[in-house]
Design a protein around this motif. Structure first.
Motif, PDB file in Angstrom:
ATOM      1  N   THR A   1      19.898 -22.221  16.680  1.00 39.27           N
ATOM      2  CA  THR A   1      20.811 -23.045  15.908  1.00 39.27           C
ATOM      3  C   THR A   1      20.399 -23.126  14.436  1.00 39.27           C
ATOM      4  O   THR A   1      19.238 -23.336  14.126  1.00 39.27           O
ATOM      5  CB  THR A   1      20.940 -24.456  16.522  1.00 39.27           C
ATOM      6  OG1 THR A   1      21.966 -25.161  15.846  1.00 39.27           O
ATOM      7  CG2 THR A   1      19.664 -25.231  16.471  1.00 39.27           C
TER       8      THR A   1
ATOM      9  N   GLU B   1      22.552 -24.090  10.407  1.00 42.03           N
ATOM     10  CA  GLU B   1      23.803 -24.581   9.827  1.00 42.03           C
ATOM     11  C   GLU B   1      24.869 -23.498   9.834  1.00 42.03           C
ATOM     12  O   GLU B   1      26.039 -23.761  10.086  1.00 42.03           O
ATOM     13  CB  GLU B   1      23.574 -25.045   8.385  1.00 42.03           C
ATOM     14  CG  GLU B   1      22.960 -26.415   8.270  1.00 42.03           C
ATOM     15  CD  GLU B   1      22.858 -26.858   6.819  1.00 42.03           C
ATOM     16  OE1 GLU B   1      23.733 -26.515   6.004  1.00 42.03           O
ATOM     17  OE2 GLU B   1      21.882 -27.567   6.519  1.00 42.03           O
ATOM     18  N   ARG B   2      24.452 -22.257   9.572  1.00 45.12           N
ATOM     19  CA  ARG B   2      25.399 -21.153   9.465  1.00 45.12           C
ATOM     20  C   ARG B   2      26.142 -20.889  10.771  1.00 45.12           C
ATOM     21  O   ARG B   2      27.298 -20.495  10.770  1.00 45.12           O
ATOM     22  CB  ARG B   2      24.679 -19.884   9.001  1.00 45.12           C
ATOM     23  CG  ARG B   2      25.592 -18.722   8.714  1.00 45.12           C
ATOM     24  CD  ARG B   2      24.836 -17.531   8.177  1.00 45.12           C
ATOM     25  NE  ARG B   2      24.028 -16.854   9.160  1.00 45.12           N
ATOM     26  CZ  ARG B   2      24.481 -15.956  10.040  1.00 45.12           C
ATOM     27  NH1 ARG B   2      25.750 -15.650  10.078  1.00 45.12           N
ATOM     28  NH2 ARG B   2      23.668 -15.390  10.894  1.00 45.12           N
TER      29      ARG B   2
ATOM     30  N   ALA C   1      26.357 -23.218  13.414  1.00 43.35           N
ATOM     31  CA  ALA C   1      26.644 -24.459  14.132  1.00 43.35           C
ATOM     32  C   ALA C   1      28.059 -24.483  14.704  1.00 43.35           C
ATOM     33  O   ALA C   1      28.272 -24.935  15.830  1.00 43.35           O
ATOM     34  CB  ALA C   1      26.405 -25.665  13.228  1.00 43.35           C
ATOM     35  N   SER C   2      29.022 -23.968  13.960  1.00 47.69           N
ATOM     36  CA  SER C   2      30.413 -24.008  14.435  1.00 47.69           C
ATOM     37  C   SER C   2      30.610 -23.129  15.670  1.00 47.69           C
ATOM     38  O   SER C   2      31.494 -23.403  16.478  1.00 47.69           O
ATOM     39  CB  SER C   2      31.361 -23.559  13.321  1.00 47.69           C
ATOM     40  OG  SER C   2      31.116 -22.207  12.976  1.00 47.69           O
ATOM     41  N   ARG C   3      29.785 -22.115  15.849  1.00 50.24           N
ATOM     42  CA  ARG C   3      29.906 -21.232  17.021  1.00 50.24           C
ATOM     43  C   ARG C   3      29.382 -21.895  18.289  1.00 50.24           C
ATOM     44  O   ARG C   3      29.652 -21.401  19.391  1.00 50.24           O
ATOM     45  CB  ARG C   3      29.161 -19.917  16.782  1.00 50.24           C
ATOM     46  CG  ARG C   3      29.787 -19.091  15.685  1.00 50.24           C
ATOM     47  CD  ARG C   3      29.155 -17.740  15.556  1.00 50.24           C
ATOM     48  NE  ARG C   3      29.255 -16.983  16.802  1.00 50.24           N
ATOM     49  CZ  ARG C   3      28.491 -15.936  17.086  1.00 50.24           C
ATOM     50  NH1 ARG C   3      27.586 -15.516  16.229  1.00 50.24           N
ATOM     51  NH2 ARG C   3      28.630 -15.293  18.233  1.00 50.24           N
TER      52      ARG C   3
ATOM     53  N   THR D   1      30.161 -24.764  19.501  1.00 44.73           N
ATOM     54  CA  THR D   1      31.083 -25.741  20.069  1.00 44.73           C
ATOM     55  C   THR D   1      32.044 -25.026  21.007  1.00 44.73           C
ATOM     56  O   THR D   1      32.217 -23.804  20.948  1.00 44.73           O
ATOM     57  CB  THR D   1      31.878 -26.464  18.960  1.00 44.73           C
ATOM     58  OG1 THR D   1      32.633 -25.498  18.226  1.00 44.73           O
ATOM     59  CG2 THR D   1      30.942 -27.204  18.003  1.00 44.73           C
TER      60      THR D   1
END
Length: 149
Positions: free
Chosen positions: A89, A91-92, A94-96, A98
């Protein structure tokens, strides 16, 4: 576009690593001091990256570079190792992590999660320690058993 993507991966992942490794080694050799070089590869070097072949290929090259340097720099007291992280994990990405994609990514490991930057850093700190000299040339898999070789 395809060739440009390959060139970017080669420039950043491989050439950048080679240049930094060369500079670090040259500095240690010139000062006559032993040291460590730790490169960051990827599990993608071993399991393949069908959607990102340039990434997988250049990370495999990073591991090969590290092993070559381990042999050539050992007489100078310089140990070289690589880590091969799996998905972890940041920041780059993080959206993946979810929804369904995140569930699928976490399911790659029998631990049911992804790694953390702290876990990768801990391994790098150990590889940089005096006690890790004998691991020179190693590629340390850090992927929560998501890919075994």
């Amino acid at each position: 576009d395809w060739a440009a993507a390959w060139q970017r991966h080669l420039s950043v992942n491989l050439l950048g690593t080679a240049l930094l490794s060369h500079r670090a080694a040259r500095s240690m050799i010139d000062r006559g001091t032993p040291g460590r070089i730790i490169n960051i590869g990827s599990r993608g070097a071993f399991r393949g990256e069908p959607d990102h072949p340039a990434y997988g290929a250049t990370k495999a090259a990073v591991h090969a570079l590290g092993q070559s340097l381990a042999v050539s720099l050992a007489p100078h007291g310089i140990a070289v190792a690589s880590v091969a992280p799996g998905f972890f994990t940041t920041e780059r990405v993080a959206s993946r992590l979810t929804g369904e994609e995140g569930e699928s990514i976490r399911a790659q490991s029998p631990f049911g999660r992804v790694g953390t930057a702290e876990e990768i850093a801990g391994a790098v700190v150990w590889l940089a320690s005096p006690g890790a000299e004998w691991s020179s040339g190693t590629i340390l898999d850090l992927n929560g058993a998501s890919h075994l070789r």
